[in-house]
Design a protein around this motif. Structure first.
Motif, PDB file in Angstrom:
ATOM      1  N   ALA A  76       0.817  -1.222   0.000  1.00 28.39           N
ATOM      2  CA  ALA A  76       0.000   0.000   0.000  1.00 28.39           C
ATOM      3  C   ALA A  76       0.853   1.275   0.000  1.00 28.39           C
ATOM      4  O   ALA A  76       0.322   2.383  -0.076  1.00 28.39           O
ATOM      5  CB  ALA A  76      -0.955  -0.008   1.198  1.00 28.39           C
ATOM      6  N   GLY A  77       2.172   1.129   0.117  1.00 24.39           N
ATOM      7  CA  GLY A  77       3.053   2.293  -0.073  1.00 24.39           C
ATOM      8  C   GLY A  77       3.464   3.034   1.186  1.00 24.39           C
ATOM      9  O   GLY A  77       3.685   4.239   1.157  1.00 24.39           O
ATOM     10  N   ILE A  78       3.656   2.316   2.299  1.00 23.92           N
ATOM     11  CA  ILE A  78       4.023   3.022   3.541  1.00 23.92           C
ATOM     12  C   ILE A  78       5.383   3.710   3.417  1.00 23.92           C
ATOM     13  O   ILE A  78       5.580   4.810   3.945  1.00 23.92           O
ATOM     14  CB  ILE A  78       3.982   2.069   4.764  1.00 23.92           C
ATOM     15  CG1 ILE A  78       4.136   2.892   6.058  1.00 23.92           C
ATOM     16  CG2 ILE A  78       5.037   0.961   4.680  1.00 23.92           C
ATOM     17  CD1 ILE A  78       3.782   2.156   7.317  1.00 23.92           C
ATOM     18  N   TYR A  79       6.314   3.091   2.698  1.00 29.44           N
ATOM     19  CA  TYR A  79       7.639   3.694   2.560  1.00 29.44           C
ATOM     20  C   TYR A  79       7.518   5.073   1.900  1.00 29.44           C
ATOM     21  O   TYR A  79       8.053   6.063   2.396  1.00 29.44           O
ATOM     22  CB  TYR A  79       8.578   2.789   1.740  1.00 29.44           C
ATOM     23  CG  TYR A  79       9.950   3.390   1.599  1.00 29.44           C
ATOM     24  CD1 TYR A  79      10.953   3.116   2.516  1.00 29.44           C
ATOM     25  CD2 TYR A  79      10.231   4.298   0.570  1.00 29.44           C
ATOM     26  CE1 TYR A  79      12.196   3.706   2.418  1.00 29.44           C
ATOM     27  CE2 TYR A  79      11.475   4.897   0.459  1.00 29.44           C
ATOM     28  CZ  TYR A  79      12.451   4.596   1.389  1.00 29.44           C
ATOM     29  OH  TYR A  79      13.673   5.202   1.287  1.00 29.44           O
ATOM     30  N   ASP A  80       6.793   5.128   0.799  1.00 30.62           N
ATOM     31  CA  ASP A  80       6.647   6.384   0.039  1.00 30.62           C
ATOM     32  C   ASP A  80       5.875   7.430   0.850  1.00 30.62           C
ATOM     33  O   ASP A  80       6.209   8.611   0.831  1.00 30.62           O
ATOM     34  CB  ASP A  80       5.915   6.106  -1.278  1.00 30.62           C
ATOM     35  CG  ASP A  80       6.548   4.942  -2.025  1.00 30.62           C
ATOM     36  OD1 ASP A  80       7.180   5.167  -3.053  1.00 30.62           O
ATOM     37  OD2 ASP A  80       6.425   3.787  -1.540  1.00 30.62           O
ATOM     38  N   TYR A  81       4.856   6.964   1.570  1.00 25.81           N
ATOM     39  CA  TYR A  81       4.049   7.873   2.385  1.00 25.81           C
ATOM     40  C   TYR A  81       4.933   8.628   3.383  1.00 25.81           C
ATOM     41  O   TYR A  81       4.781   9.823   3.583  1.00 25.81           O
ATOM     42  CB  TYR A  81       2.973   7.060   3.124  1.00 25.81           C
ATOM     43  CG  TYR A  81       2.087   7.865   4.042  1.00 25.81           C
ATOM     44  CD1 TYR A  81       0.848   8.317   3.620  1.00 25.81           C
ATOM     45  CD2 TYR A  81       2.496   8.155   5.348  1.00 25.81           C
ATOM     46  CE1 TYR A  81       0.028   9.052   4.471  1.00 25.81           C
ATOM     47  CE2 TYR A  81       1.693   8.891   6.199  1.00 25.81           C
ATOM     48  CZ  TYR A  81       0.460   9.335   5.761  1.00 25.81           C
ATOM     49  OH  TYR A  81      -0.336  10.059   6.607  1.00 25.81           O
ATOM     50  N   PHE A  82       5.882   7.905   3.999  1.00 29.25           N
ATOM     51  CA  PHE A  82       6.723   8.543   5.012  1.00 29.25           C
ATOM     52  C   PHE A  82       7.841   9.396   4.418  1.00 29.25           C
ATOM     53  O   PHE A  82       8.573  10.043   5.161  1.00 29.25           O
ATOM     54  CB  PHE A  82       7.280   7.498   6.001  1.00 29.25           C
ATOM     55  CG  PHE A  82       6.325   7.229   7.132  1.00 29.25           C
ATOM     56  CD1 PHE A  82       5.259   6.352   6.974  1.00 29.25           C
ATOM     57  CD2 PHE A  82       6.457   7.897   8.346  1.00 29.25           C
ATOM     58  CE1 PHE A  82       4.344   6.143   7.999  1.00 29.25           C
ATOM     59  CE2 PHE A  82       5.550   7.690   9.385  1.00 29.25           C
ATOM     60  CZ  PHE A  82       4.494   6.807   9.209  1.00 29.25           C
TER      61      PHE A  82
END
Ligand code: AMP
Ligand code: GLY
Length: 422
Positions: A76-82
């Motif tokens: 779901a893209g947690i790395y990019d979100y942070f």
């Protein structure tokens, strides 16, 4: 350093157990965690894909690192979100969304392997529009037939079928009948590889990598590897047949092209790579990539790392993993998973677990457990993993089984033949 671990299984308890020992640690949080993590860290009631809530908690509690256990937040893209300004100082251990597609799409993973020369089974992929081509393709292959839903299907999306007609019918059900929902809008049909499976684990900061102890897990519910697939019923590390020559091939033919493939294809990847292998006549082939650690493999891999895991993970931020010295315990580690009766199908929860304090000389990793009215009760299919060390895997297993016998809950089940094929 303040660390937040995301997840609630045995894998996350094993991460907490390893990180808790570090001198670099100030506060350790696990969201949502289980009864085991509650005993060594602070559990936080957050959903693992509720990024806004995770951000708010992280800023309020001065979190420096987030260790992502399961695949869902990664896909779901947690790395990019942070990466947004407010939170970009937080070291998120996991690949970017683009990297997580290696697990989120079997077709993408196969294409990545082809582009980067990583040995894998021959394949072709099909959609509802090309279902008839898919049936004809099956006719050109030899049985058994391997059908894989392209997307995430909770570990259930792979079918191995002996009969051609049955394989063709299943292909139609997957592509047209929505057998695995959206996950089977596309299906990868693969050449069957006849060999023995094992897994290798790598951590990478995007520039450098370290190979972690290898492991073999036991996925089927029944003894002798029969019955339905589960998340995993036990694991052994190291894999006795994985000698130096094999591991050399794995590093040169698989790990190196994979890591350099990330760079070549501008895939930001600062996390764990779990490579599922099939060894055919001593030659390794990749069956799948996962973009996280395995469960229950983590329960035997991390206990064999003697050096400071948190220090290694801290090095990801500046891509300085090359400066770290990984120290591996030469002993074997094994784990046996105790599960709820009925799992992986319907099972009951809320059964009181007794005997945990009777366990001696093994590590109890909680998976599906919680605390209710002061008692530890079952709260999932896989409940507790009992990990032990030994001079070899047989000795370690003996200890795991002695201690499993101390545990009790209504309808508890475990496989008594972990390692039977080694
Ligand atoms: P996966 O979800 O990709 O790990 O596949 C589930 C299981 O199916 C694997 O653990 C293997 O036992 C089996 N499998 C997957 N692909 C193949 C293949 N090409 N040949 C033989 N077995 C396979
Ligand atoms: N034990 C297999 C997995 O974690 O995917």
């Amino acid at each position: 350093m303040n660390v937040l671990i995301l997840g609630s299984g045995g894998r996350e308890h094993a991460f907490a157990h390893a990180i808790e020992k570090s001198e670099l640690l100030t506060q350790l949080y696990v969201a949502p965690g289980n009864a085991g993590t509650a005993a060594i860290a602070t559990n936080v009631d957050l959903g693992v894909t509720d990024f806004d809530a995770i951000k708010e908690f992280s800023l309020k509690n001065d979190i420096n690192m987030i260790v992502v256990g399961p695949e869902a937040p990664l896909v779901a893209g947690i790395y990019d979100y942070f990466q947004q300004e407010e939170t970009s100082h937080i070291n998120v251990i996991g690949p970017s969304k683009k990297g997580a597609v290696l697990e989120g799409s079997k077709e993408f993973a196969k294409e990545f392997m082809q582009r980067n020369g990583v040995p894998t089974a021959a394949y072709s992929s099909f959609t509802a529009q090309t279902v008839e081509d898919g049936k004809r393709f099956l006719e050109t292959l030899k049985a058994p037939y391997v059908l894989k839903a392209d997307g995430l299907a909770g570990g259930k999306g792979v079918l191995i079928i002996k009969d051609l007609k049955e394989a063709q019918d299943n292909l139609e059900e997957m592509l047209v009948g929505g057998k695995f929902g959206e996950a089977s809008n596309k299906v990868v049909i693969e050449e069957f590889l006849d060999g023995i499976e094992m897994s290798v684990f790598v951590m990478t900061d995007g520039e450098n990598y370290k190979i972690l102890p290898n492991a073999k897990d036991y996925k089927r519910i029944g003894e002798g590897d029969t019955g339905l697939n589960t998340g995993g019923m036990g694991a052994v590390s190291p894999v006795p047949f994985a000698d130096h020559i094999l591991m050399e091939k794995v590093e040169q033919r698989i790990i190196q092209p994979t890591i350099s493939g990330f760079k070549k294809e501008s895939i930001t990847y600062k996390g764990f790579v779990f490579i599922g292998l099939m060894i055919v006549n001593q030659e390794p082939y990749v069956i799948e990539y996962n973009v996280r650690m395995g469960d229950p493999e983590t329960e035997v891999v991390l206990p064999r790392i003697k050096s400071d895991l948190l220090r290694h993970l801290s090095a990801f931020a500046k891509a300085e993993l090359n400066k770290e010295q990984l120290e591996i315990d030469s002993r074997s580690a094994t784990t046996v998973m105790c599960v709820s009766g009925g799992y992986p199908e319907a099972y009951e929860k809320g059964k009181v677990i007794t005997g945990i304090n009777e366990v001696e000389d093994s590590i109890v990793f909680h998976a599906g457990t919680t605390v209710k009215d002061g008692a530890v009760v079952t709260n999932g299919g896989r409940v507790i993993a009992v990990t032990s060390y030994g001079e070899d895997f047989k000795q370690a297993l003996k200890k795991s089984y002695q201690n499993v016998k101390q545990l009790q809950f209504d309808k508890m089940y475990y496989r008594s033949d972990i390692g039977f094929d080694l």
